[in-house]
Design a protein around this motif. Sequence first.
Motif, PDB file in Angstrom:
ATOM      1  N   ALA A 108       0.778  -1.239   0.000  1.00  0.00           N
ATOM      2  CA  ALA A 108       0.000   0.000   0.000  1.00  0.00           C
ATOM      3  C   ALA A 108       0.810   1.289   0.000  1.00  0.00           C
ATOM      4  O   ALA A 108       0.285   2.318  -0.356  1.00  0.00           O
ATOM      5  CB  ALA A 108      -0.924   0.004   1.218  1.00  0.00           C
ATOM      6  N   SER A 109       2.065   1.272   0.410  1.00  0.00           N
ATOM      7  CA  SER A 109       2.784   2.515   0.675  1.00  0.00           C
ATOM      8  C   SER A 109       3.757   2.947  -0.419  1.00  0.00           C
ATOM      9  O   SER A 109       4.682   3.702  -0.163  1.00  0.00           O
ATOM     10  CB  SER A 109       3.550   2.386   1.987  1.00  0.00           C
ATOM     11  OG  SER A 109       2.663   2.195   3.050  1.00  0.00           O
ATOM     12  N   ALA A 110       3.584   2.496  -1.632  1.00  0.00           N
ATOM     13  CA  ALA A 110       4.514   2.838  -2.708  1.00  0.00           C
ATOM     14  C   ALA A 110       4.672   4.339  -2.925  1.00  0.00           C
ATOM     15  O   ALA A 110       5.784   4.800  -3.155  1.00  0.00           O
ATOM     16  CB  ALA A 110       4.099   2.145  -4.004  1.00  0.00           C
ATOM     17  N   PRO A 111       3.615   5.149  -2.850  1.00  0.00           N
ATOM     18  CA  PRO A 111       3.799   6.589  -3.055  1.00  0.00           C
ATOM     19  C   PRO A 111       4.722   7.238  -2.020  1.00  0.00           C
ATOM     20  O   PRO A 111       5.346   8.248  -2.294  1.00  0.00           O
ATOM     21  CB  PRO A 111       2.387   7.164  -2.950  1.00  0.00           C
ATOM     22  CG  PRO A 111       1.489   6.025  -3.262  1.00  0.00           C
ATOM     23  CD  PRO A 111       2.202   4.808  -2.729  1.00  0.00           C
ATOM     24  N   ASP A 112       4.830   6.654  -0.832  1.00  0.00           N
ATOM     25  CA  ASP A 112       5.670   7.208   0.231  1.00  0.00           C
ATOM     26  C   ASP A 112       7.149   6.904   0.038  1.00  0.00           C
ATOM     27  O   ASP A 112       8.000   7.507   0.696  1.00  0.00           O
ATOM     28  CB  ASP A 112       5.242   6.663   1.597  1.00  0.00           C
ATOM     29  CG  ASP A 112       3.852   7.116   1.983  1.00  0.00           C
ATOM     30  OD1 ASP A 112       3.403   8.151   1.474  1.00  0.00           O
ATOM     31  OD2 ASP A 112       3.223   6.429   2.790  1.00  0.00           O
ATOM     32  N   TRP A 113       7.474   5.979  -0.851  1.00  0.00           N
ATOM     33  CA  TRP A 113       8.845   5.526  -1.002  1.00  0.00           C
ATOM     34  C   TRP A 113       9.802   6.664  -1.361  1.00  0.00           C
ATOM     35  O   TRP A 113      10.886   6.768  -0.794  1.00  0.00           O
ATOM     36  CB  TRP A 113       8.903   4.410  -2.032  1.00  0.00           C
ATOM     37  CG  TRP A 113      10.266   3.900  -2.348  1.00  0.00           C
ATOM     38  CD1 TRP A 113      11.243   3.547  -1.453  1.00  0.00           C
ATOM     39  CD2 TRP A 113      10.805   3.676  -3.634  1.00  0.00           C
ATOM     40  NE1 TRP A 113      12.355   3.110  -2.113  1.00  0.00           N
ATOM     41  CE2 TRP A 113      12.112   3.178  -3.465  1.00  0.00           C
ATOM     42  CE3 TRP A 113      10.313   3.833  -4.917  1.00  0.00           C
ATOM     43  CZ2 TRP A 113      12.922   2.845  -4.533  1.00  0.00           C
ATOM     44  CZ3 TRP A 113      11.119   3.496  -5.979  1.00  0.00           C
ATOM     45  CH2 TRP A 113      12.406   3.010  -5.794  1.00  0.00           C
ATOM     46  N   GLN A 114       9.398   7.535  -2.268  1.00  0.00           N
ATOM     47  CA  GLN A 114      10.271   8.631  -2.680  1.00  0.00           C
ATOM     48  C   GLN A 114      10.613   9.557  -1.520  1.00  0.00           C
ATOM     49  O   GLN A 114      11.730  10.048  -1.425  1.00  0.00           O
ATOM     50  CB  GLN A 114       9.629   9.434  -3.816  1.00  0.00           C
ATOM     51  CG  GLN A 114       9.494   8.657  -5.109  1.00  0.00           C
ATOM     52  CD  GLN A 114      10.824   8.201  -5.677  1.00  0.00           C
ATOM     53  OE1 GLN A 114      11.814   8.912  -5.609  1.00  0.00           O
ATOM     54  NE2 GLN A 114      10.849   7.009  -6.216  1.00  0.00           N
ATOM     55  N   SER A 115       9.670   9.786  -0.626  1.00  0.00           N
ATOM     56  CA  SER A 115       9.926  10.708   0.488  1.00  0.00           C
ATOM     57  C   SER A 115      10.426  10.013   1.754  1.00  0.00           C
ATOM     58  O   SER A 115      11.116  10.619   2.558  1.00  0.00           O
ATOM     59  CB  SER A 115       8.656  11.500   0.812  1.00  0.00           C
ATOM     60  OG  SER A 115       7.634  10.639   1.275  1.00  0.00           O
ATOM     61  N   GLN A 116      10.103   8.746   1.935  1.00  0.00           N
ATOM     62  CA  GLN A 116      10.437   8.046   3.180  1.00  0.00           C
ATOM     63  C   GLN A 116      11.598   7.065   3.057  1.00  0.00           C
ATOM     64  O   GLN A 116      12.268   6.774   4.046  1.00  0.00           O
ATOM     65  CB  GLN A 116       9.206   7.282   3.690  1.00  0.00           C
ATOM     66  CG  GLN A 116       8.036   8.154   4.047  1.00  0.00           C
ATOM     67  CD  GLN A 116       8.310   8.973   5.288  1.00  0.00           C
ATOM     68  OE1 GLN A 116       8.934   8.516   6.236  1.00  0.00           O
ATOM     69  NE2 GLN A 116       7.845  10.202   5.294  1.00  0.00           N
ATOM     70  N   GLY A 117      11.814   6.535   1.862  1.00  0.00           N
ATOM     71  CA  GLY A 117      12.834   5.509   1.679  1.00  0.00           C
ATOM     72  C   GLY A 117      14.241   6.062   1.722  1.00  0.00           C
ATOM     73  O   GLY A 117      14.477   7.228   1.415  1.00  0.00           O
ATOM     74  N   VAL A 118      15.206   5.212   2.113  1.00  0.00           N
ATOM     75  CA  VAL A 118      16.603   5.623   2.145  1.00  0.00           C
ATOM     76  C   VAL A 118      17.167   5.610   0.729  1.00  0.00           C
ATOM     77  O   VAL A 118      16.691   4.876  -0.144  1.00  0.00           O
ATOM     78  CB  VAL A 118      17.446   4.723   3.085  1.00  0.00           C
ATOM     79  CG1 VAL A 118      16.999   4.871   4.527  1.00  0.00           C
ATOM     80  CG2 VAL A 118      17.429   3.275   2.648  1.00  0.00           C
ATOM     81  N   ASP A 119      18.195   6.419   0.495  1.00  0.00           N
ATOM     82  CA  ASP A 119      18.826   6.494  -0.820  1.00  0.00           C
ATOM     83  C   ASP A 119      19.326   5.128  -1.272  1.00  0.00           C
ATOM     84  O   ASP A 119      19.868   4.360  -0.479  1.00  0.00           O
ATOM     85  CB  ASP A 119      20.015   7.456  -0.789  1.00  0.00           C
ATOM     86  CG  ASP A 119      19.602   8.904  -0.675  1.00  0.00           C
ATOM     87  OD1 ASP A 119      18.440   9.224  -0.999  1.00  0.00           O
ATOM     88  OD2 ASP A 119      20.446   9.717  -0.276  1.00  0.00           O
ATOM     89  N   GLY A 120      19.136   4.851  -2.558  1.00  0.00           N
ATOM     90  CA  GLY A 120      19.619   3.603  -3.128  1.00  0.00           C
ATOM     91  C   GLY A 120      18.794   2.389  -2.787  1.00  0.00           C
ATOM     92  O   GLY A 120      19.176   1.269  -3.107  1.00  0.00           O
ATOM     93  N   SER A 121      17.655   2.584  -2.137  1.00  0.00           N
ATOM     94  CA  SER A 121      16.800   1.454  -1.782  1.00  0.00           C
ATOM     95  C   SER A 121      15.930   1.065  -2.972  1.00  0.00           C
ATOM     96  O   SER A 121      15.832   1.794  -3.952  1.00  0.00           O
ATOM     97  CB  SER A 121      15.916   1.802  -0.588  1.00  0.00           C
ATOM     98  OG  SER A 121      15.039   2.865  -0.910  1.00  0.00           O
TER      99      SER A 121
END
Length: 71
Positions: free
Chosen positions: A34-47
């Motif tokens: 469900a949380s794919a849209p949050d990946w750009q803002s929440q995920g760590v670099d290179g993830s």
Amino acid sequence: MTDVNLGDGISGWELARQIREKTPGFPVVYMTSASAPDWQSQGVDGSVLIQKPFAPAQLAAVVSQLLNAGV
């Protein structure tokens, strides 16, 4: 590899950030349904993020991508 929604007081986003503080080059794969849209803002670099459900071949490709990138 971590699910985005761990449900026990810490999110997968936060878990990855804490791991990266101690081991900056640690490869991170997020799983979510469900949380794919949050990946750009929440995920760590290179993830990398993989959407559930996924096939074993998709997981293998994601892991291979991270290993080849040398993150």
